[in-house]
Design a protein around this motif. Structure first.
Motif, PDB file in Angstrom:
ATOM      1  N   TRP A  77       0.854  -1.175   0.000  1.00  0.00           N
ATOM      2  CA  TRP A  77       0.000   0.000   0.000  1.00  0.00           C
ATOM      3  C   TRP A  77       0.900   1.238   0.000  1.00  0.00           C
ATOM      4  O   TRP A  77       1.717   1.421   0.905  1.00  0.00           O
ATOM      5  CB  TRP A  77      -0.901   0.022   1.236  1.00  0.00           C
ATOM      6  CG  TRP A  77      -1.937  -1.050   1.261  1.00  0.00           C
ATOM      7  CD1 TRP A  77      -3.242  -0.944   0.882  1.00  0.00           C
ATOM      8  CD2 TRP A  77      -1.779  -2.411   1.700  1.00  0.00           C
ATOM      9  NE1 TRP A  77      -3.904  -2.133   1.047  1.00  0.00           N
ATOM     10  CE2 TRP A  77      -3.032  -3.053   1.550  1.00  0.00           C
ATOM     11  CE3 TRP A  77      -0.694  -3.154   2.209  1.00  0.00           C
ATOM     12  CZ2 TRP A  77      -3.226  -4.397   1.886  1.00  0.00           C
ATOM     13  CZ3 TRP A  77      -0.887  -4.476   2.539  1.00  0.00           C
ATOM     14  CH2 TRP A  77      -2.132  -5.092   2.373  1.00  0.00           C
ATOM     15  N   GLN A  78       0.767   2.091  -0.996  1.00  0.00           N
ATOM     16  CA  GLN A  78       1.650   3.250  -1.144  1.00  0.00           C
ATOM     17  C   GLN A  78       1.341   4.364  -0.147  1.00  0.00           C
ATOM     18  O   GLN A  78       2.158   5.265   0.057  1.00  0.00           O
ATOM     19  CB  GLN A  78       1.569   3.794  -2.568  1.00  0.00           C
ATOM     20  CG  GLN A  78       2.055   2.826  -3.627  1.00  0.00           C
ATOM     21  CD  GLN A  78       3.546   2.543  -3.545  1.00  0.00           C
ATOM     22  OE1 GLN A  78       4.285   3.212  -2.826  1.00  0.00           O
ATOM     23  NE2 GLN A  78       3.999   1.545  -4.281  1.00  0.00           N
ATOM     24  N   GLY A  79       0.168   4.309   0.472  1.00  0.00           N
ATOM     25  CA  GLY A  79      -0.202   5.330   1.447  1.00  0.00           C
ATOM     26  C   GLY A  79      -1.515   4.975   2.094  1.00  0.00           C
ATOM     27  O   GLY A  79      -2.191   4.006   1.690  1.00  0.00           O
ATOM     28  N   PRO A  80      -1.935   5.722   3.118  1.00  0.00           N
ATOM     29  CA  PRO A  80      -3.211   5.451   3.782  1.00  0.00           C
ATOM     30  C   PRO A  80      -4.367   5.523   2.789  1.00  0.00           C
ATOM     31  O   PRO A  80      -4.506   6.486   2.042  1.00  0.00           O
ATOM     32  CB  PRO A  80      -3.307   6.574   4.815  1.00  0.00           C
ATOM     33  CG  PRO A  80      -1.899   7.038   5.026  1.00  0.00           C
ATOM     34  CD  PRO A  80      -1.218   6.870   3.700  1.00  0.00           C
ATOM     35  N   GLY A  81      -5.185   4.487   2.752  1.00  0.00           N
ATOM     36  CA  GLY A  81      -6.334   4.464   1.859  1.00  0.00           C
ATOM     37  C   GLY A  81      -6.018   4.084   0.432  1.00  0.00           C
ATOM     38  O   GLY A  81      -6.930   3.980  -0.402  1.00  0.00           O
TER      39      GLY A  81
ATOM     40  N   THR B 179       4.400   5.264   8.924  1.00  0.00           N
ATOM     41  CA  THR B 179       3.674   6.379   9.525  1.00  0.00           C
ATOM     42  C   THR B 179       3.252   7.353   8.433  1.00  0.00           C
ATOM     43  O   THR B 179       4.087   7.821   7.654  1.00  0.00           O
ATOM     44  CB  THR B 179       4.544   7.107  10.564  1.00  0.00           C
ATOM     45  OG1 THR B 179       4.929   6.180  11.580  1.00  0.00           O
ATOM     46  CG2 THR B 179       3.777   8.256  11.204  1.00  0.00           C
ATOM     47  N   GLY B 180       1.947   7.642   8.361  1.00  0.00           N
ATOM     48  CA  GLY B 180       1.420   8.524   7.335  1.00  0.00           C
ATOM     49  C   GLY B 180       1.616   9.997   7.655  1.00  0.00           C
ATOM     50  O   GLY B 180       2.126  10.357   8.733  1.00  0.00           O
ATOM     51  N   PRO B 181       1.230  10.885   6.748  1.00  0.00           N
ATOM     52  CA  PRO B 181       1.370  12.326   6.946  1.00  0.00           C
ATOM     53  C   PRO B 181       0.647  12.840   8.195  1.00  0.00           C
ATOM     54  O   PRO B 181       1.033  13.857   8.777  1.00  0.00           O
ATOM     55  CB  PRO B 181       0.752  12.921   5.670  1.00  0.00           C
ATOM     56  CG  PRO B 181       0.850  11.825   4.658  1.00  0.00           C
ATOM     57  CD  PRO B 181       0.663  10.565   5.424  1.00  0.00           C
ATOM     58  N   ASP B 182      -0.405  12.108   8.607  1.00  0.00           N
ATOM     59  CA  ASP B 182      -1.154  12.528   9.795  1.00  0.00           C
ATOM     60  C   ASP B 182      -0.551  11.990  11.086  1.00  0.00           C
ATOM     61  O   ASP B 182      -1.113  12.180  12.173  1.00  0.00           O
ATOM     62  CB  ASP B 182      -2.609  12.064   9.678  1.00  0.00           C
ATOM     63  CG  ASP B 182      -2.731  10.546   9.533  1.00  0.00           C
ATOM     64  OD1 ASP B 182      -1.682   9.868   9.444  1.00  0.00           O
ATOM     65  OD2 ASP B 182      -3.866  10.048   9.487  1.00  0.00           O
ATOM     66  N   GLY B 183       0.585  11.307  10.970  1.00  0.00           N
ATOM     67  CA  GLY B 183       1.234  10.767  12.166  1.00  0.00           C
ATOM     68  C   GLY B 183       0.705   9.416  12.598  1.00  0.00           C
ATOM     69  O   GLY B 183       1.191   8.855  13.591  1.00  0.00           O
ATOM     70  N   GLN B 184      -0.273   8.864  11.867  1.00  0.00           N
ATOM     71  CA  GLN B 184      -0.847   7.567  12.211  1.00  0.00           C
ATOM     72  C   GLN B 184      -0.215   6.466  11.378  1.00  0.00           C
ATOM     73  O   GLN B 184       0.136   6.666  10.219  1.00  0.00           O
ATOM     74  CB  GLN B 184      -2.358   7.589  11.975  1.00  0.00           C
ATOM     75  CG  GLN B 184      -3.101   8.631  12.799  1.00  0.00           C
ATOM     76  CD  GLN B 184      -2.974   8.394  14.286  1.00  0.00           C
ATOM     77  OE1 GLN B 184      -3.169   7.269  14.756  1.00  0.00           O
ATOM     78  NE2 GLN B 184      -2.651   9.436  15.025  1.00  0.00           N
TER      79      GLN B 184
END
Length: 219
Positions: free
Chosen positions: A71-75, A186-191
């Motif tokens: 997965w390249q990023g969240p969602g 860890t995504g841009p939102d820190g999660q």
């Protein structure tokens, strides 16, 4: 660390090993040792002797088929891929080395890893290199109480940030023919979000596992 310090450290390690070997080679080694030398030898013996954790890793020797998702990023949607892995037990069962072959973005991908269990720190240790990078990635893992799950912390390249960022992963031992490795970024939102899932199935495993792998790739 300066070159002189590094060379001196290597010499000290070699010296300790040679002294230990010399004492063990004597006809009555422990009678010739001082209490300090006896304590050193006992500690060194405990440090160098493979245990249950090493036996668990050594069981992974062989060829594996790997079904992966990224997965390249969240969602982001899952991107499936396949790989093969060949694992060898080395140094008297103290470590395993792994060679991975796959393909990403239309290019051949090769990876090499070494894993072990450090008796001194009571942690699993691993290092990884591959043909898509120039760094050496390091990981340290803590096992669960039953030894079937290992929680790793390590690093991955943040090329835009010009640094190495923290990464966590969980390795689950299903049985001698299957284990699953899941990595979280860890995504841009820190999660944290799931970045990669690797399902290892031994090449000679029963056919039922093959059916499970097909179902996993269709999720």
């Amino acid at each position: 660390m300066t070159r002189r310090t590094y060379v001196g450290g290597v010499a000290a390690i070699c010296g300790t090993i040679l002294v230990s070997a010399g004492l063990l080679a004597q006809e009555k080694p422990y009678e010739a040792m001082t209490p300090e030398q006896q304590a050193m030898m006992q500690a060194f013996e405990e440090y160098r002797t493979p245990g249950a954790q090493h036996e668990m890793l050594a069981k992974r020797a062989g060829k594996w088929n790997v079904q992966g998702k990224m997965w390249q990023g969240p969602g982001a949607p899952a991107e499936p891929f396949e790989a093969t892995s060949t694992v060898k037990s080395v140094m008297g069962g103290r470590y395993i080395i792994e060679h991975v072959d796959s393909e990403f973005m239309g290019e051949p991908f090769k990876g090499f890893g070494i894993s072990g269990y450090d008796n001194l720190t009571d942690t699993y240790v691993a290092a990884w290199i591959d043909s898509f990078s120039t760094g050496i990635l390091r990981y340290e893992g803590t096992p669960s109480g039953d030894g079937k799950t290992i929680h790793y912390t390590g690093e991955h390249p943040d090329v835009l940030g010009g640094r190495y960022a923290k990464v966590t992963s969980v390795e689950q031992l299903i049985d001698d023919d299957k284990h699953v490795h899941t990595t979280y970024f860890t995504g841009p939102d820190g999660q944290e979000y799931k970045h990669m899932e690797l399902i290892y199935i031994r090449d000679a495993a029963p056919g039922a596992y093959g059916e499970k792998m097909k179902k996993n790739t269709s999720d």
